[in-house]
Each structure stands twice: as C-alpha cells, then as structure tokens.
Enzyme design. Structure first.
Site, PDB file in Angstrom:
ATOM      1  N   ASP A   1      37.632  40.243  38.095  1.00 28.97           N
ATOM      2  CA  ASP A   1      36.549  39.757  37.237  1.00 28.97           C
ATOM      3  C   ASP A   1      35.372  40.672  37.537  1.00 28.97           C
ATOM      4  OD1 ASP A   1      34.705  38.483  35.708  1.00 28.97           O
ATOM      5  OD2 ASP A   1      35.227  36.462  36.368  1.00 28.97           O
TER       6      ASP A   1
ATOM      7  N   ASP B   1      39.167  34.299  38.023  1.00 27.77           N
ATOM      8  CA  ASP B   1      38.095  33.410  38.499  1.00 27.77           C
ATOM      9  C   ASP B   1      38.472  32.684  39.787  1.00 27.77           C
ATOM     10  OD1 ASP B   1      36.147  33.809  36.551  1.00 27.77           O
ATOM     11  OD2 ASP B   1      37.036  32.345  35.183  1.00 27.77           O
TER      12      ASP B   1
ATOM     13  N   ASP C   1      29.452  44.594  32.810  1.00 26.67           N
ATOM     14  CA  ASP C   1      30.788  44.022  32.812  1.00 26.67           C
ATOM     15  C   ASP C   1      31.870  45.082  32.521  1.00 26.67           C
ATOM     16  OD1 ASP C   1      31.773  41.501  33.226  1.00 26.67           O
ATOM     17  OD2 ASP C   1      31.832  40.965  31.110  1.00 26.67           O
TER      18      ASP C   1
ATOM     19  N   ILE D   1      32.325  40.934  36.339  1.00 23.67           N
ATOM     20  CA  ILE D   1      31.137  40.122  36.666  1.00 23.67           C
ATOM     21  C   ILE D   1      31.509  38.669  36.442  1.00 23.67           C
ATOM     22  CG2 ILE D   1      28.743  39.503  36.200  1.00 23.67           C
ATOM     23  CD1 ILE D   1      28.123  42.215  35.431  1.00 23.67           C
ATOM     24  N   ASP D   2      31.780  37.994  37.533  1.00 24.68           N
ATOM     25  CA  ASP D   2      32.004  36.555  37.471  1.00 24.68           C
ATOM     26  C   ASP D   2      30.614  35.919  37.525  1.00 24.68           C
ATOM     27  OD1 ASP D   2      33.175  34.066  37.598  1.00 24.68           O
ATOM     28  OD2 ASP D   2      33.435  34.136  39.773  1.00 24.68           O
TER      29      ASP D   2
ATOM     30  N   GLU E   1      39.428  40.617  33.113  1.00 21.26           N
ATOM     31  CA  GLU E   1      38.852  39.732  32.103  1.00 21.26           C
ATOM     32  C   GLU E   1      38.603  40.447  30.776  1.00 21.26           C
ATOM     33  OE1 GLU E   1      35.318  37.514  33.193  1.00 21.26           O
ATOM     34  OE2 GLU E   1      35.621  36.270  31.425  1.00 21.26           O
TER      35      GLU E   1
ATOM     36  N   THR F   1      28.460  35.624  34.549  1.00 22.21           N
ATOM     37  CA  THR F   1      27.578  36.481  33.729  1.00 22.21           C
ATOM     38  C   THR F   1      26.235  35.784  33.463  1.00 22.21           C
ATOM     39  OG1 THR F   1      28.708  35.645  31.766  1.00 22.21           O
ATOM     40  CG2 THR F   1      29.371  37.796  32.561  1.00 22.21           C
TER      41      THR F   1
END
Ligand code: AMP
Ligand code: MG
Length: 327
Positions: free
Chosen positions: A115, A270, A39, A117-118, A62, A120
């Site tokens: 983002d 997101d 991330d 890592i959308d 994020e 996770t």
C-alpha cells in the site's frame, strides 16, 4: 529484509517530499493531486525496486495505471515521473506506468503486497499515514515493513506524553520468528517493540480508524461499554495503529464494519504488514469472529470480516464482547 527496508525507506522519503512540496500549496485549491502523485510515485518506485531484486515475484498493489494513462492525467503523470526520477534517474511516464502495473497481480503462493500510501486522508490532513510492504508465502506473512513518516519514534519508545506526530518518522520491521523492531526513518538504531502487558479491560487504550466512514462508531461505543473501557478510543489513520499496538502505546485495535458498507472486505495491502508487526511484538490479530486472517483469497481477505488486534491479554474478552454486541 534488506530489500524491504530499503524500498520502504526510499518510498517514505519520496512521499514525505511530495507532502512537503505539494500539499501545502494544493490545500488552498482543494486539490487532491499531491496524494495522487505520492501514491503512484511510491508504488512505481517499489515496483521498480522489486523488478531489480525479485523479478519473478508478483506484487499485489493498491494502484494501477489505467486512470493515469488518460489524456486528462498526462500532466500529473509527468509530475509523478519527475518525483520517481529523483531516485531512479531516467524514469519516464511510460516506465512509471509499467512499474505501477507490476502491482496488478492476483497473488500467488509467494507474493509481495504494497500500500504505497495507507491512510490517504491522513496524508492530506497532515496526520498519520504509512507506506506498507509485506511478503506472503503460502498464506503466511513472512515479513512486513511500515514506514510512518509522521509518527515520532520517540513517542513509540516512551510511555509518557510525547507528541505522536513529527520527528523524523518511524520505520517498523517484523520478520517471522525474529520480533518487531522500530527505528527512526533518519537511520537511527533499531530497538525491539513489545505489546503492553495490560490485562484489565477497563484500562484498555482502544485504537480505531480516524475516518468514521471506515468503521462503526456506534458499535465501538457499545464495545467500550461492554468491556467497561474508561478512556476514549483514539482515532488515527492507517497501519500506524498497528505500530502503536506493537509498541505498547495501545492495547486493542478494532476495524468494525460501517453500517453503510456491511459487506466491506479488507484488502491484503491494508493488513499484511500490520498483522506481522503486531504478532511479532507478542500481540494477536484475527477477524471479528476470531478466525485467522486468510491471505490466500486474492486481493481481499474474502474469508474474513473486520479485524480485531490486541496485546493478546485482552483478546478473548474483546471477542466475547464483540459477539455480545453482534459486531
Ligand atoms: P483507516 O486508516 O483505518 O481508516 O484505514 C484506511 C484504509 O481503509 C484504506 O486504505 C482503505 O483501503 C480502507 N477502507 C476504505 N473504505 C473502507 C470502508 N468502508 N471500511 C473499512 N475500510 C475502508
Ligand atoms: Mg490502505
């Protein structure tokens, strides 16, 4: 667009490398550090590339580096810098924190949103997740790119029973007025994505979050009943859902609010990339009341409630059903 494609391709390769090298080892220890490493490393990489190409543009990301700067996280930070260093030679813990904090902007008339890592939880499970990057100008998303390393592009391109997970992964790109395009993350040629033509709600394929805590499964059941949908909803993590909708492998997508968090506000990172991916494929995306998504309200979509996206044809029926069930 070239910058965004390049940034998402590189960040996707990076997070996939972290997954291959660290997740299997860590799961036995119930350790969340791989997702932490991936991330932050991906946001640092994108922050650094943005510095190089668009130094004036704010980034709404994020993550921020506050937690990473604590002594307990020093070891993790060194691992993050090592992963970033594969792409950016000379990356140090200090420079990595600075690049991550590129993402702390409030927003602006023109801003990027990421983002890293959308999804996770999907990343940790080995299911779907996405790297999502978008450019917003005067409240309108102008371009969006999704990297979905676990989503097989052949699945999106087919109508049959191909496996969703695997292959080289998928790159999805949309620019305002220029359509939505998909390619393998291994560099194959882009092909156009189009939403489905399905008009009969009974035959709709409904997409929802895999995580029950992120949605309201009871209300989704009511929606299914109100529309007469016959197939079971498909749960998957991240904006990979928007890629499926854009490619015609789903017809309706809902983000209903969990009764445990009825005041949850969607985050811009997101929704921004996913929303243009759906629109440019011919679909429609709004909130649960039918209001346009408002990307001018800062880091959240404070003027909206939930999300409804569709192939367009099924939209009004779904909005009416949502009003009926009080979602
Ligand atoms: P999904 O993969 O559809 O479950 O969506 C993942 C995103 O849901 C994450 O990036 C979070 O930002 C967001 N999220 C976290 N908590 C909630 C919640 N209570 N309701 C809706 N979305 C949430
Ligand atoms: Mg997310």
């Amino acid at each position: 667009m070239k910058f965004a494609l390049d940034a998402v391709r590189k960040a996707s390769a990076l997070v996939k490398a972290v997954q291959t090298e660290l997740v299997a080892a860590a799961l036995t220890k119930d350790d969340r550090s791989p997702v932490t490493v991936a991330d932050y490393a991906a946001q640092a990489l994108i922050g650094r590339l943005l510095d190089e190409h668009f130094p004036e543009d704010p980034l709404v990301g994020e993550e921020d580096s506050t937690a990473l700067r604590t002594p307990e996280q020093a070891e993790i930070l060194v691992r993050i810098a090592a992963f970033v260093g594969r792409e950016i030679p000379g990356a140090t813990p200090e420079s990595v924190c600075r690049w991550i904090d590129r993402g702390s902007a409030v927003s602006g008339a023109r801003y990027w949103t990421v983002d890293p890592i959308d999804g996770t939880k999907g990343f940790v499970r080995g299911d779907q997740y996405a790297v999502a990057l978008a450019l917003v100008v005067d409240g309108v998303v102008q371009l969006g790119v999704l990297g979905c390393p676990n989503l097989d592009v052949d699945y999106l391109r087919s109508e049959g029973s191909a496996e969703m997970t695997g292959g080289a992964g998928t790159l999805v790109a949309a620019a305002r007025g220029e359509g939505t395009w998909i390619a393998g993350l291994d560099g194959d040629a882009f092909t156009r994505a189009r939403v489905s033509e399905r008009t009969d709600p009974a035959r709709a394929r409904l997409l929802r979050s895999f995580e029950t805590a992120h949605t309201n499964t009871g209300k989704i059941g009511e929606l299914v009943e109100a529309l007469g949908v016959t197939a079971a909803p498909v749960g998957l993590d991240s904006q990979a859902k928007y890629a499926l909708l854009a490619a015609g492998r789903g017809d309706l997508l809902v983000r209903l609010l969990s009764s445990r968090q009825p005041d949850y506000l969607e985050k811009v990172w997101d929704q921004a990339a996913g929303s243009i991916v759906v629109e440019e494929a011919g679909g429609r995306i709004e909130d649960l009341h039918g209001s346009p998504l408002d990307f001018t309200a800062g880091r959240t979509l404070a003027n909206n409630r939930g999300v409804l996206a569709s192939n367009g044809h099924l939209h009004n029926a779904a909005l009416a059903a949502l009003a009926d069930i009080g979602a």
